[in-house]
Design a protein around this motif. Structure first.
Motif, mmCIF file in Angstrom:
data_model
loop_
_atom_site.group_PDB
_atom_site.id
_atom_site.type_symbol
_atom_site.label_atom_id
_atom_site.label_comp_id
_atom_site.label_asym_id
_atom_site.label_seq_id
_atom_site.Cartn_x
_atom_site.Cartn_y
_atom_site.Cartn_z
ATOM 1 N N LYS A 145 0.816 -1.448 -0.178
ATOM 2 C CA LYS A 145 -0.048 0.099 0.157
ATOM 3 C C LYS A 145 1.013 1.305 -0.311
ATOM 4 N N GLN A 146 1.891 1.599 0.600
ATOM 5 C CA GLN A 146 2.502 2.217 0.780
ATOM 6 C C GLN A 146 3.273 2.128 -0.872
ATOM 7 N N LEU A 147 4.067 1.559 -0.840
ATOM 8 C CA LEU A 147 4.280 1.660 -2.379
ATOM 9 C C LEU A 147 3.903 1.901 -3.560
ATOM 10 N N ILE A 148 2.568 1.350 -3.363
ATOM 11 C CA ILE A 148 1.365 1.869 -4.479
ATOM 12 C C ILE A 148 1.356 2.853 -4.620
ATOM 13 N N GLU A 149 1.030 4.014 -3.042
ATOM 14 C CA GLU A 149 0.819 4.906 -2.762
ATOM 15 C C GLU A 149 1.478 6.560 -3.137
ATOM 16 N N GLN A 150 2.491 5.811 -3.203
ATOM 17 C CA GLN A 150 3.504 7.032 -3.512
ATOM 18 C C GLN A 150 3.524 7.016 -5.170
ATOM 19 N N MET A 151 3.582 5.259 -6.228
ATOM 20 C CA MET A 151 3.660 5.216 -6.908
ATOM 21 C C MET A 151 2.733 6.343 -7.936
ATOM 22 N N LYS A 152 1.511 6.030 -7.737
ATOM 23 C CA LYS A 152 0.157 6.934 -7.667
ATOM 24 C C LYS A 152 0.491 8.557 -7.586
ATOM 25 N N SER A 153 0.796 8.249 -6.305
ATOM 26 C CA SER A 153 1.452 10.537 -6.346
ATOM 27 C C SER A 153 2.143 10.835 -7.765
ATOM 28 N N PRO A 202 -8.381 -9.743 -5.193
ATOM 29 C CA PRO A 202 -8.842 -8.918 -4.249
ATOM 30 C C PRO A 202 -8.031 -7.750 -3.294
ATOM 31 N N LEU A 203 -7.335 -7.707 -3.073
ATOM 32 C CA LEU A 203 -6.238 -7.125 -1.779
ATOM 33 C C LEU A 203 -5.508 -6.322 -2.341
ATOM 34 N N LEU A 204 -5.343 -6.689 -3.409
ATOM 35 C CA LEU A 204 -4.164 -5.994 -3.728
ATOM 36 C C LEU A 204 -4.919 -4.412 -5.314
ATOM 37 N N ILE A 205 -6.128 -5.140 -5.811
ATOM 38 C CA ILE A 205 -6.507 -4.217 -6.002
ATOM 39 C C ILE A 205 -7.268 -2.743 -5.176
ATOM 40 N N GLU A 206 -8.231 -3.804 -4.139
ATOM 41 C CA GLU A 206 -8.128 -2.446 -3.418
ATOM 42 C C GLU A 206 -6.732 -1.533 -3.240
ATOM 43 N N ALA A 207 -5.495 -2.049 -3.066
ATOM 44 C CA ALA A 207 -4.541 -1.211 -2.387
ATOM 45 C C ALA A 207 -4.403 -0.021 -3.340
ATOM 46 N N GLY A 208 -4.794 -0.788 -4.437
ATOM 47 C CA GLY A 208 -4.660 0.246 -5.992
ATOM 48 C C GLY A 208 -3.561 0.214 -7.168
ATOM 49 N N MET A 209 -3.528 -1.637 -7.618
ATOM 50 C CA MET A 209 -3.560 -1.653 -8.258
ATOM 51 C C MET A 209 -3.826 -1.847 -9.684
ATOM 52 N N ASP A 210 -3.550 -1.439 -10.709
ATOM 53 C CA ASP A 210 -3.980 -1.404 -11.669
ATOM 54 C C ASP A 210 -3.955 -2.539 -13.042
ATOM 55 N N ALA A 211 -3.160 -3.246 -13.221
ATOM 56 C CA ALA A 211 -2.472 -4.549 -13.898
ATOM 57 C C ALA A 211 -1.170 -5.526 -13.248
#
Length: 367
Positions: A244-252, A270-279
């Motif tokens: 979640k920390q890494l994905i949030e940073q990348m999406k920023s 499902p947890l990874l999609i919820e965390a923000g994974m796109d692909a």
């Protein structure tokens, strides 16, 4: 559409003229065979990143033109350019590796005890000689990205961030999993140190190149052929918070986020999609629950799928006609949100150029 326009449209869930195609990053011996087929002159300097974790040890990045020439010859729509896997990125004055997970000892197995195999103290973790950000140099990767963009291809990049692998190596695989139960504070302290480095390193990296990337791409293999390497409860405690920390940073930085994990990870998608994974990449199709039909049925509305062309049997042992038939089938199952690619990015020399070309030819047919 240009390759870059096509990949961006797919990632944005917008109409494209066809699915995308990426042949992955073939192993060095495979590249040598493919270079010969296309008459590509390999004048680059080849070097391997010293022990950056289990996954990175299997990959070699070549600086210069041959990889791009090969991508264009195979009609790839994208290239993966990760600074962490380029030896020119880590410039330690004494030539020490970024991650000395085994204390200078040669590797003998994945179960080999790492430097924290016997660690029971958070203070010992804090006293460890963690990597120094000042030894990072992103100039070589930036030059490769510019060249790739000029050729019209999309670029996936950013630090590879294999924190799960590195933690596993720092303890030794069995020790790592056991210490999640016996010494959770130590495991968390080690993971926090690794991820803190990656968050800072990736910030420096993305400050320089985010505007030139079409997606952030990072990876941690946490699946086996049959199931997760650790149970979902332990995954949520010791792995997911850091994703979640890494994905949030990348999406920023306004980037789409592509996650790599081999193996059967269907339980936590499902947890990874919820965390923000796109692909998701590479869709190890012979792993339990990772077949195209199951993934499409559950997650087609939420994810772009990258991979799925079997590297365990189909590509190495079947005919070009069989490869084309399977690519057609995968395109039908996954639909528009799909980038055709091998189910492991490092094609081995037993995958013939004929089968790779068959995969490319079927993937790049305009709708």
């Amino acid at each position: 559409m240009t390759s870059r326009e096509r990949i961006c449209a797919i990632l944005n869930h917008e109409p494209a003229d066809r699915v995308g195609f990426w042949p992955g990053n073939p192993a060095d011996d495979t590249k040598t065979l493919y270079y010969k087929h296309f008459g590509i002159q390999d004048t680059s300097n080849t070097s391997k990143m010293s022990d950056t974790g289990r996954h990175a040890q299997t990959l070699t990045i070549k600086t210069g033109h041959p990889d791009l020439e090969l991508a264009l010859a195979l009609k790839s729509d994208l290239m993966w350019i990760s600074p962490e896997l380029d030896a020119a990125t880590w410039q330690h004055p004494e030539n020490k590796p970024m991650w000395d997970v085994l204390g200078g000892k040669p590797r003998t197995s994945l179960s080999q005890p790492g430097v924290f195999a016997e660690c029971e103290s958070v203070k010992e973790v804090e006293a460890f000689d963690w990597p120094n950000l000042d030894y990072l140099d992103f100039s070589a990767s930036l030059a490769n990205i510019e060249e790739t963009r000029a050729a019209g291809l999309a670029v996936f990049g950013g630090m590879w961030c294999p924190f799960f692998h590195i933690a596993c190596d720092l303890f030794g695989m069995e020790n790592y999993f056991i210490k999640m139960h016996t010494h959770p504070a130590v495991v968390e302290a080690v993971t926090e140190q690794i991820v803190a480095f990656y968050l800072q390193a990736n910030q420096r990296c993305l400050d320089l190149m985010a505007s030139k990337l079409d997606a952030a791409f990072f990876g941690n293999d946490f699946g086996s052929q049959r199931d997760l390497l650790i149970g979902p409860r332990m995954f949520q405690k010791f792995v997911l918070p850091y994703f979640k920390q890494l994905i949030e940073q990348m999406k920023s930085y306004g980037l789409k986020v592509v996650l790599h994990s081999c193996g059967s990870i269907v339980k936590v998608i499902p947890l990874l999609i919820e965390a923000g994974m796109d692909a998701l990449h590479p869709l190890q199709t012979r792993a339990a629950g990772m077949d195209a039909e199951n993934l499409a049925r559950q997650f087609r509305g939420d994810l772009v799928f990258i991979g799925g062309v079997d590297t365990q049997d189909l590509l190495p042992f079947q005919s070009p006609a069989a490869v084309r038939q399977e690519v057609r089938r995968l395109k039908q199952v996954f639909g528009e949100r799909f980038i055709v690619s091998p189910s492991h990015e490092a094609l081995l020399p037993n995958v013939s150029i004929e089968n790779t070309l068959a995969m490319s030819a079927e993937a790049t047919i305009i709708n």
